[in-house]
Structure formats: structure tokens, C-alpha cells
Design an enzyme around this catalytic site. Structure first.
Site, mmCIF file in Angstrom:
data_model
loop_
_atom_site.group_PDB
_atom_site.id
_atom_site.type_symbol
_atom_site.label_atom_id
_atom_site.label_comp_id
_atom_site.label_asym_id
_atom_site.label_seq_id
_atom_site.Cartn_x
_atom_site.Cartn_y
_atom_site.Cartn_z
ATOM 1 N N GLU A 1 0.849 -1.192 0.000
ATOM 2 C CA GLU A 1 0.000 0.000 0.000
ATOM 3 C C GLU A 1 0.882 1.239 0.000
ATOM 4 O O GLU A 1 0.718 2.144 -0.825
ATOM 5 C CB GLU A 1 -0.937 0.012 1.224
ATOM 6 C CG GLU A 1 -2.080 -0.993 1.138
ATOM 7 C CD GLU A 1 -1.644 -2.420 1.447
ATOM 8 O OE1 GLU A 1 -0.574 -2.589 2.068
ATOM 9 O OE2 GLU A 1 -2.354 -3.374 1.069
ATOM 10 N N HIS B 1 -12.272 -4.986 8.030
ATOM 11 C CA HIS B 1 -12.786 -4.827 6.665
ATOM 12 C C HIS B 1 -14.065 -3.990 6.663
ATOM 13 O O HIS B 1 -14.900 -4.140 5.776
ATOM 14 C CB HIS B 1 -13.089 -6.196 6.028
ATOM 15 C CG HIS B 1 -11.880 -7.021 5.758
ATOM 16 N ND1 HIS B 1 -11.212 -7.712 6.740
ATOM 17 C CD2 HIS B 1 -11.200 -7.262 4.610
ATOM 18 C CE1 HIS B 1 -10.187 -8.352 6.201
ATOM 19 N NE2 HIS B 1 -10.148 -8.094 4.917
#
Ligand SMILES: Cc1ncc(C[n+]2csc(CCOP(=O)(O)OP(=O)(O)O)c2C)c(N)n1
Length: 673
Positions: A410, A477
Site C-alpha cells: 500500500e 474490513h
């Protein structure tokens, strides 16, 4: 080196370099040394606050800069004055920058070498170690996509090779075979920590084989050696043979920064390395080879010293930087490039119904068609189409050069996107789940967000962030990440609530020319349908939308909150109460005028958001509304958010967590006040 050669011997070339070039290199290595010597004097006199010395390490910065072409990007670190002087940046401006005076490269906004220089192809550092390494990948990718044979050199210390960004950057460059030279200046200490406590391999270059790339370890105090090795690695990179890990051994003769001293360094080591001084070594070579005489050496040094003295006097006479709040705020973002192209009501009425997710995919396709410089990056986004299928079909349509699977990185992906952006591309990075944006936090808040303010480079970038709960996905999530970023100057943040806005805000984000965090809600992907006009249009960033008109109270919200509020407003309408729902659409900047107008009209307001209540973005809204609309309010500003817990996995527990379940009660309370 041919030591002991009679002084009368005259050689035309050394290591293939002409006399003129060698004499030029001599001035290139002497200049940073003499500037630094002056800086140490100024430090003692209290005219300089801090200095990270590169004395004893100059051969690396100078060798790298000299070996590369002037348009090969270089990313120097805090001891690499030789890169700036080697690229002949304007010295009066540089001195004002170094001495913190008005007229420096950052106009007082950042210190010493923390700036980039577009024309000189230098991308300066931020304080955070390792952070510039993935940026080098993006610059290199830009060169390749433009069909240029440019090579990028990125500096790092030995200590910073322990940072995650180092690994992400080298691995990415290896996988994509990018023309990057990772230049490790191994000066044997990271602040007070010796290399024996920093890594466990023999040489850092040993890691090259682990990444599957070429690696070289060499003496960093030998200017001509550095020059040759960098030239060879650059040639390999230009031929398309990928990156090289270059480890140059050197030594930090002085303290980490001048105030901290060298008490922890064994004196014998300093003595040993002082004997290998790169400037003295190079001068000895030139004297022995008859390229330079002692008198010429002295004359060159004196001329430089005089020039440096004059530059310092001039810089110190310059005033401290001053500015105004308006001028400072004006540089947080580059001027928006967006030309609004909102769909009219007829276009919207005639538009086909699409799902929120399809609107995003459609928007990506339109952005790529309109601008060949749009490049998409992310995990599994190419043939696989992304885990939510938002990029499905795009790799087939636009090719894998523009729709790029990244390794599972990321931070590295955002850093690389910054490099692309600095070269005029408009990168989009998809976070697989919004929660994983934490791994890119530093790149976003310190590198991407601050670049324009610091040295006025435009950073067009879209970061797509699938956020939110309601799908039974648990603590890692389901999160809403907006408040982690809305307090960071330099990021625009949008959160579409409808398919039409999802496409229009996405296209606006691509066209704005600034970093935009695009928060797309996972629950809405397949559950929400609405009209989505065909082709190109944009929804202006910073403009709210009245999603439902009313007069009894206003609910201000964004993202999935808009669906919840509309549902509740419909229930209230059935009981004869007209609730106004304001869909913020953009969080940074947010549309104060429209929200205040609504609140002044209804006299009551509830701020609704999905994230945990405490410290949420709605707290900012509530504060502003409470003050600015105070005279119109019939009740205190109400606020409903998620529980102050992580998002639980069980659906039942998530219902308890969710703000949705508390909305109706809070609204009743507000209306009854
Ligand atoms: C992410 C991060 N952690 C810690 C620091 C504080 N810091 C600044 S320089 C430095 C040592 C760096 O060592 P190295 O990479 O070997 O470079 P050198 O200073 O020796 O040139 C440290 C720990 C920082 N700037 N950034």
C-alpha cells in the site's frame, strides 16, 4: 590510484575521463565540502539551527550526480548537498533555503534539503526515512511509459534500509524491472545505532539477490569508482535490464547532527576513516597524475570560499520569511483544474439505471479514455478486476501498462503514484479494502498531502477507498477512515452516496489535479441503483446536495448515511413531518453555505455518520453548525455515530454498533426538544 608517481608526470585521461572533466569533478566535490565547513562555523555562531553533515561522504552524492544525465531524476537525502550543487541549483536561493531566509526554495515552509526542483529533476526528501524510495519507482515508471531512457537514483542511509518502504520500493522496482538505482550510503551508523544492530546480513547489497536484481558493493570514498559503477548500473537500467542495489561503504565522520556529537563512536574508527577522506583522496590522485597542481588546488578552494562567504552574507541579510494566513492556505492545494460539467435534470431523468459499483467502473473507463496519462494501480485490479470488480474489463480495454497489478503493497503503491504524479500522470490507487490504507498512512499524510504546500509541485492523484460496514466483515474490513485524513491539510476527501455522484465525483477527482481520497461504500456497491448519465460529466468537489427537502429538521450526512437518512425521512413523512436530508458529497472541502442555509431554514440539525462517534468528522460539522447557526437553532445540534468500539464481526453485534439503529430515536428527540 597511482600513488608515488612523480609530480612531473602528466596524464591525459584517468579512468577514461578527460583532464577537463576531472578538474570539473574536483570542483564538484570541493564545493559541498567547503560549503559544509562554512555551515559548521555558522552553527557554532548560532546562525544556523541544525546541520546534518555529509563531510567524508561527498564522493557518493557527487559521483552519482556526475555519472547521470541532467534530466535523470535524483532523490537525495539529508547528507547529499553534493546533489544540489552538482546539479547547479541557484546558489543564492539555496543559501537562503539553508539559512531559513526569505527567498529560499520553500519560502520558510520546510527546512534545508526538504524541497524538490522540477527543472533540475531533483525530488527532495521528507523527514520520514525511506519514504522517497517508492517515489523513485513512480518516476522511473513515468519515464518508461513516456518512452524515455531516463534513469532514477534514490539515496538511502543504511539505517533507512530497515524501513518497510525500502523493501516495498526495491521489490516493486524488481518486479516491474524499473530503471532505478537504489544508492545506499552505508556510513555505518543510523543516529547512534551501529550497522551491527541494524541488519544481520554481511552487506546490504546481499539483499539484491533476494529481490532478484543486480547489486554492487563498493568503496564510497573513491569518487571515480562511484562514478564508474553508477555509470555502468545506469547503462544497464537504460537498456531495460532493471534496477540495481548499490551499496557504497563510507563513514559518518561527524555526529548524526552537529549537536549530538560522536561520543558513542570508537575514536579509532573516526581516525581510520579520516585517512580515507574522499576529497583528499581525489586531490591526491589529481596531483599525482599531474591533472592539478597544488597551487591550482589552493586557488580553486580560495575562490570557492570567497564565493561561499559572499553567498552567506547575502543570505543572512535577507529577512525571515513572512506570509499571511490567506497566502498559506492558498498553497495547500494547487488551483483546481476541474471544469464543472454537471448533468442537467433532463440528462439525469433520461439516464439508465445503474448500480453504484457499475457507476464507478464506468467512471474509471471514461477517465482512462479521456486522458492517456491516467494509470490505475492496485492489488488484483488487472485481469481479476479487483476484489469488488470495480476495474473489471479495464486491463483488457486499456492494457496492462495502464492497469497495473501491484505486489501487496500500500505504501509503495502510493509512493509510486506520487512519482507518477510528479511526472504529469494522473495515477489512481485502489486500496483493496479501505482498512488497509493504514499501511499507506505515512505516504498519504506526509508525502502526498504536503508536497504542494512545501514546494508547489502539483500532485494529481485519486485514492479509491472501499469503506464501511453493514456487510458482516468485522474489525478489519468495515472501517470508516475519513477522520484519519480530514485533519490533514492537502487532501481532498469525497464520499459519494448515489451512483450518479459516484461516477461524477470520481471523474472530478481525476480532473481536479490534487490528491483526492475517494471513499466508496461497500454496502452500496450492489444494493443501490440509480440513474447514471452516459459518457463524461462531473459533480463539483465541495458542493453538497439536498437529497430530500423538508422544513422540520435537517439531517446532514454522507456516504451510506444518506440512504439511512432518506429511509428515516420517508418514515417521518408518513407521519407528516418533513425532514430535510443534506448529502455532503465532499468532506474536504465541505459546503458550509448549503449546509448552513438548510439548518437556518429548519432550525434543527442532526449530524449523522457511520464512524465511531468520538472524534468523527461529524464532530467538526457539529462544532461549526453550533456556532454559525446558533441564532437559528431551536435545539442543540444532535450527533449520531457508531459506537466507540471496533466494528464487530457478528451481524447482530454490528447492528448494536451501527449508527443506523440510533437514528430514529435521536431524530424524535431532536424534533421533541
Ligand atoms: C521514519 C523515521 N524514523 C526515525 C527518524 C529519525 N531519524 C532521522 S535520521 C535517523 C538515522 C538515519 O540513519 P541512516 O538511514 O543510516 O542515515 P544517516 O543519517 O546515517 O545518513 C533517524 C533515526 C526519521 N527521520 N524517520
Amino acid at each position: 590510484m597511482s600513488e608515488g608517481r612523480p609530480a612531473s608526470a602528466v596524464t591525459d585521461r584517468v579512468e577514461g575521463l578527460s583532464r577537463d572533466r576531472l578538474r570539473e569533478l574536483h570542483r564538484m566535490i570541493l564545493l559541498p565540502r567547503l560549503i559544509e565547513e562554512k555551515m559548521l562555523v555558522l552553527l557554532r555562531q548560532g546562525k544556523l539551527s541544525k546541520w546534518f553533515s555529509g563531510i567524508g561522504q561527498e564522493a557518493i552524492a557527487v559521483g552519482v550526480t556526475a555519472a547521470l544525465e541532467p534530466d535523470d531524476p535524483i532523490l537525495p537525502m539529508h547528507r547529499n548537498l553534493g546533489v544540489f550543487t552538482g546539479r547547479s541549483v541557484d546558489l543564492p536561493t539555496l543559501f537562503r533555503q539553508l539559512l531559513g531566509r526569505d527567498g529560499g526554495f520553500t519560502r520558510g515552509r520546510d527546512r534545508t534539503f526538504h524541497f524538490g526542483h522540477v527543472e533540475k529533476h531533483i525530488v527532495g526528501m521528507i523527514s520520514h526515512l525511506g519514504a522517497m524510495l517508492p517515489v523513485a519507482d513512480g518516476l522511473a515508471l513515468a519515464a518508461r511509459l513516456k518512452g524515455e531512457r531516463r534513469v532514477v537514483a534514490a539515496f538511502t542511509g543504511d539505517g533507512a534500509t530497515s524501513e518497510g518502504d525500502f523493501h516495498e520500493a526495491v521489490n516493486l522496482a524488481a518486479v516491474w524491472r524499473l530503471p532505478v538505482l537504489f544508492v545506499i550510503e552505508n556510513n555505518q551508523y543510523g543516529l547512534s545505532t551501529p550497522v551491527s544492530e541494524q541488519y544481520a546480513c554481511k552487506d546490504l547489497a546481499d539483499r539484491g539477490s533476494g529481490y532478484g536484481i543486480a547489486a554492487v558493493v563498493a568503496d564510497g570514498n573513491n569518487l571515480l569508482g562511484v562514478y564508474r559503477i553508477v555509470s555502468e548500473a545506469a547503462e544497464r537500467a537504460r537498456r531495460g535490464e532493471g534496477p540495481t542495489l548499490l551499496e557504497f561503504k563510507t563513514f559518518r565522520i561527524r555526529g548524526h547532527e552537529e549537536a549530538s556529537g560522536t561520543d558513542y563512536v570508537p575514536p579509532a574508527l573516526i581516525e581510520e576513516w579520516s585517512r580515507k577522506d574522499p576529497v583528499v583522496g581525489f586531490e591526491t590522485l589529481l596531483l599525482n597524475e599531474g591533472i592539478l597542481s597544488a597551487a591550482e588546488r589552493e586557488a580553486a578552494a580560495q575562490e570557492i570560499r570567497n564565493r561561499v562567504d559572499a553567498l552567506v552574507t547575502e543570505a543572512l541579510a535577507a529577512p525571515e520569511p513572512t506570509s499571511s494566513a490567506a497566502a498559506e492556505l492558498a498553497d495547500v492545494f494547487a488551483p483546481s483544474l476541474l471544469h464543472p460539467a454537471e448533468p442537467g435534470p433532463e440528462t439525469k431523468a433520461a439516464a439508465p439505471e445503474r448500480r453504484y459499483l457499475d457507476a464507478i467502473r464506468d467512471g474509471l473507463g471514461v477517465a482512462m479514455k479521456r486522458n492517456a496519462r491516467v494509470v490505475l494501480m492496485g492489488q488484483d485490479i488487472a485481469e481479476y478486476g479487483g476484489v469488488f470488480k470495480a476495474t473489471q474489463g479495464l486491463a483488457e480495454e486499456f492494457g496492462k501498462e495502464r492497469v497495473r497489478n501491484t505486489p501487496i503493497i500500500e505504501s509503495g503503491a502510493i509512493g509510486a503514484a506520487l512519482g507518477l504524479a510528479l511526472e504529469g500522470f494522473v495515477p489512481m490507487v485502489e486500496m483493496q479494502f479501505g482498512d488497509f490504507i493504514t499501511c499507506a498512512f505515512n505516504q498519504i499524510v506526509n508525502n502526498v498531502a504536503k508536497t504542494h504546500y512545501r514546494w508547489r509541485a502539483r500532485v494529481p492523484m485519486v485514492i479509491r477507498v472501499p469503506v464501511g460496514g453493514g456487510v458482516g466483515a468485522g474489525p478489519f474490513h468495515s472501517q470508516n477512515v475519513e477522520s484519519w485524513f480530514t485533519g490533514v491539510a492537502g487532501l481532498k476527501v469525497v464520499a459519494p452516496a448515489t451512483p450518479c455522484d459516484a461516477k461524477g465525483l470520481l471523474l472530478a477527482a481525476f480532473e481536479d489535479g490534487n490528491p483526492v481520497l475517494y471513499l466508496e461504500h461497500k454496502l452500496l456497491y450492489r444494493s443501490l441503483k440509480g440513474p447514471v448519465p452516459e459518457g463524461h460529466y462531473t459533480i463539483p468537489i465541495g458542493r453538497a446536495h439536498i437529497a430530500r427537502e423538508g422544513d422540520a429538521a435537517t439531517v446532514v450526512t454522507y456516504g451510506v448515511g444518506v440512504s439511512w437518512a432518506l429511509e428515516e425521512a420517508a418514515a417521518q413523512a408518513a407521519r407528516g413531518t418533513r425532514i430535510e436530508v443534506v448529502d455532503l458529497r465532499s468532506l474536504i472541502p465541505w459546503d458550509r453555505e448549503s449546509v448552513l442555509a438548510s439548518v437556518r431554514k429548519t432550525g434543527r440539525v442532526l449530524v449523522l455518520y457511520e464512524a465511531p462517534l468520538t472524534g468523527g468528522f461529524g464532530a467538526e460539522l457539529a462544532t461549526v453548525l453550533g456556532r454559525e447557526a446558533f441564532d437559528s437553532l431551536d435545539a442543540p445540534v444532535a450527533r449520531v455515530g457508531g459506537l466507540d468500539t471496533p466494528v464487530p464481526f457478528s451481524r447482530r453485534l454490528e447492528e448494536t454498533y451501527s449508527a443506523k439503529g440510533r437514528l430514529a430515536g435521536a431524530l424524535e428527540e431532536l424534533l421533541a426538544y
